[in-house]
Design a protein around this motif. Structure first.
Motif, mmCIF file in Angstrom:
data_model
loop_
_atom_site.group_PDB
_atom_site.id
_atom_site.type_symbol
_atom_site.label_atom_id
_atom_site.label_comp_id
_atom_site.label_asym_id
_atom_site.label_seq_id
_atom_site.Cartn_x
_atom_site.Cartn_y
_atom_site.Cartn_z
ATOM 1 N N TYR A 237 1.638 7.977 10.841
ATOM 2 C CA TYR A 237 1.589 6.569 10.478
ATOM 3 C C TYR A 237 0.142 6.146 10.276
ATOM 4 O O TYR A 237 -0.724 6.426 11.106
ATOM 5 N N LEU A 238 -0.114 5.468 9.164
ATOM 6 C CA LEU A 238 -1.455 5.002 8.816
ATOM 7 C C LEU A 238 -1.552 3.522 9.154
ATOM 8 O O LEU A 238 -0.752 2.717 8.681
ATOM 9 N N SER A 239 -2.538 3.188 9.981
ATOM 10 C CA SER A 239 -2.657 1.811 10.442
ATOM 11 C C SER A 239 -4.091 1.345 10.257
ATOM 12 O O SER A 239 -4.798 1.801 9.370
ATOM 13 N N GLY A 240 -4.536 0.423 11.094
ATOM 14 C CA GLY A 240 -5.898 -0.092 10.991
ATOM 15 C C GLY A 240 -5.959 -1.362 10.171
ATOM 16 O O GLY A 240 -5.015 -1.738 9.472
ATOM 17 N N GLY A 241 -7.094 -2.039 10.246
ATOM 18 C CA GLY A 241 -7.219 -3.351 9.621
ATOM 19 C C GLY A 241 -7.456 -3.351 8.127
ATOM 20 O O GLY A 241 -7.312 -4.387 7.470
ATOM 21 N N ILE A 242 -7.817 -2.202 7.556
ATOM 22 C CA ILE A 242 -8.212 -2.175 6.148
ATOM 23 C C ILE A 242 -7.032 -1.988 5.203
ATOM 24 O O ILE A 242 -6.908 -2.686 4.197
ATOM 25 N N LEU A 243 -6.154 -1.038 5.522
ATOM 26 C CA LEU A 243 -5.110 -0.652 4.566
ATOM 27 C C LEU A 243 -4.208 -1.799 4.108
ATOM 28 O O LEU A 243 -3.949 -1.924 2.902
ATOM 29 N N PRO A 244 -3.701 -2.649 5.008
ATOM 30 C CA PRO A 244 -2.841 -3.735 4.531
ATOM 31 C C PRO A 244 -3.521 -4.650 3.520
ATOM 32 O O PRO A 244 -2.843 -5.256 2.679
ATOM 33 N N GLN A 245 -4.848 -4.734 3.571
ATOM 34 C CA GLN A 245 -5.589 -5.577 2.638
ATOM 35 C C GLN A 245 -5.875 -4.872 1.314
ATOM 36 O O GLN A 245 -6.380 -5.486 0.384
ATOM 37 N N MET A 246 -5.547 -3.568 1.243
ATOM 38 C CA MET A 246 -5.857 -2.779 0.051
ATOM 39 C C MET A 246 -4.616 -2.321 -0.696
ATOM 40 O O MET A 246 -4.720 -1.571 -1.660
ATOM 41 N N MET A 247 -3.449 -2.768 -0.262
ATOM 42 C CA MET A 247 -2.214 -2.225 -0.819
ATOM 43 C C MET A 247 -2.115 -2.397 -2.334
ATOM 44 O O MET A 247 -1.469 -1.602 -3.016
ATOM 45 N N ASP A 248 -2.772 -3.432 -2.863
ATOM 46 C CA ASP A 248 -2.678 -3.680 -4.307
ATOM 47 C C ASP A 248 -3.647 -2.844 -5.124
ATOM 48 O O ASP A 248 -3.565 -2.821 -6.353
ATOM 49 N N VAL A 249 -4.575 -2.126 -4.456
ATOM 50 C CA VAL A 249 -5.561 -1.339 -5.215
ATOM 51 C C VAL A 249 -5.501 0.152 -4.904
ATOM 52 O O VAL A 249 -6.191 0.939 -5.548
#
Length: 317
Positions: free
Chosen positions: A260-272
């Motif tokens: 599972y990939l988590s952390g604060g960055i990925l959810p903010q990058m889903m569109d790119v």
């Protein structure tokens, strides 16, 4: 408003940049009163806890569970990605309550059992087998790169896997490493898979073109949305390297039940980001590619998995 006579517990997820707080009732583990404080606003950690309590969320506190971004085996807690350091025993004395401390990515892996299906973005077809025990791994980029795992027994595997050395898998990545060696004596995967990692990848790609450019991570993501060539390449490199490191983690931990990939960055990058690139790099393991192709892989898109994991830790204690 909760019953002020009922004992409650505070849960807190302490990252390198922000401290997130919530409270849970003793008999339930639903998150309430969620707040986020910038770590830089408080010279001492205890001041952040008191600031949360003073907001009126918690009148009768029975204890606190902290998830912190760093080692937690000793009494002295020194967070590598922010300025806070404290003694657990002294914190208990200052607050007048029991203090439980777990690693932030131990909290992430504990959260998985409590996450709803819509909190997971699956990459590829494999799904965890509910009737089959196995090791689960979580890793994710934020201010740093966290890694943790869970045994079939529920025991947490402590890890500082974000600090293993970066191993290029393409000629382009090898060129990036050559450039990054001029900035760092040793290049760990955290130097590439974190907020500073996105900035480092942008800088290194610029250097490969004979340019000297710096850009903070949020602006790299914004630039990728706008189609800026260097920003798009930095995000592409970030995605490819993340998939490769996730696959390495799966093999190193034997995490065949799921990664599972988590952390604060990925959810903010889903569109790119291109999740297919993550899966492709995850499976690119030579003779072990068929094995990795069968491992479930997902991005955690829940807003507060660290707090959920702290609540789970209290539930099991």
């Amino acid at each position: 408003m909760h019953n002020p006579t009922q004992a409650i517990y505070i849960v807190a997820d302490i990252g390198g940049t922000n401290a997130r707080f919530a409270w849970v009732r003793a008999d339930k583990r639903d998150l309430n009163g969620i707040e986020k404080f910038p770590c830089a606003d408080f010279p001492l950690f205890v001041e952040a806890v008191r600031a949360y309590i003073n907001r009126g969320h918690a009148e009768s506190v029975a204890g606190i569970c902290l998830a912190v971004a760093g080692p937690v085996e000793q009494d002295w807690i020194d967070l590598p990605n922010n300025h806070w350091a404290f003694s657990r025993r002294e914190l208990e004395q200052q607050l007048g309550m029991p203090v439980t401390i777990i690693n932030d990515f131990s909290a992430q892996v504990l959260s998985i059992a409590a996450l709803r299906e819509d909190a997971l973005h699956w990459i590829g077809e494999p799904r965890p087998a509910t009737d089959q025990p196995g090791v689960t791994a979580v890793l994710g980029p934020g201010t740093g790169l966290g890694v943790s795992g869970m045994m079939p027994s529920g025991e947490i595997i402590p890890s500082e896997g974000g600090h293993v050395g970066f191993a290029p898998t393409t000629r382009h990545q090898s060129q990036l490493l050559d450039v990054l060696w001029t900035r760092y004596e040793r290049v760990s995967v955290e130097r590439l898979l974190s907020g500073m990692g996105l900035a480092n990848l942008y800088w290194a790609n610029a250097r490969l073109l004979g340019q000297e450019k710096e850009l903070p991570a949020p602006e790299v993501t914004t630039g990728a949305r706008a189609g800026d060539t260097l920003c798009v390449q930095a995000v592409k490199d970030f995605t490819d390297i993340l998939g490769a490191v996730a696959g390495d983690t799966a093999l190193a931990m034997g995490a065949y039940k799921g990664v599972y990939l988590s952390g604060g960055i990925l959810p903010q990058m889903m569109d790119v980001i291109d999740v297919n690139d993550i899966r492709r790099s995850f499976e690119f393991k030579g003779r072990f590619s068929p094995l990795c192709a069968e491992i479930p892989l997902a991005i955690i898109v829940a807003e507060h998995p660290g707090l959920v994991g702290c609540a789970q830790a209290l539930k099991s204690s």
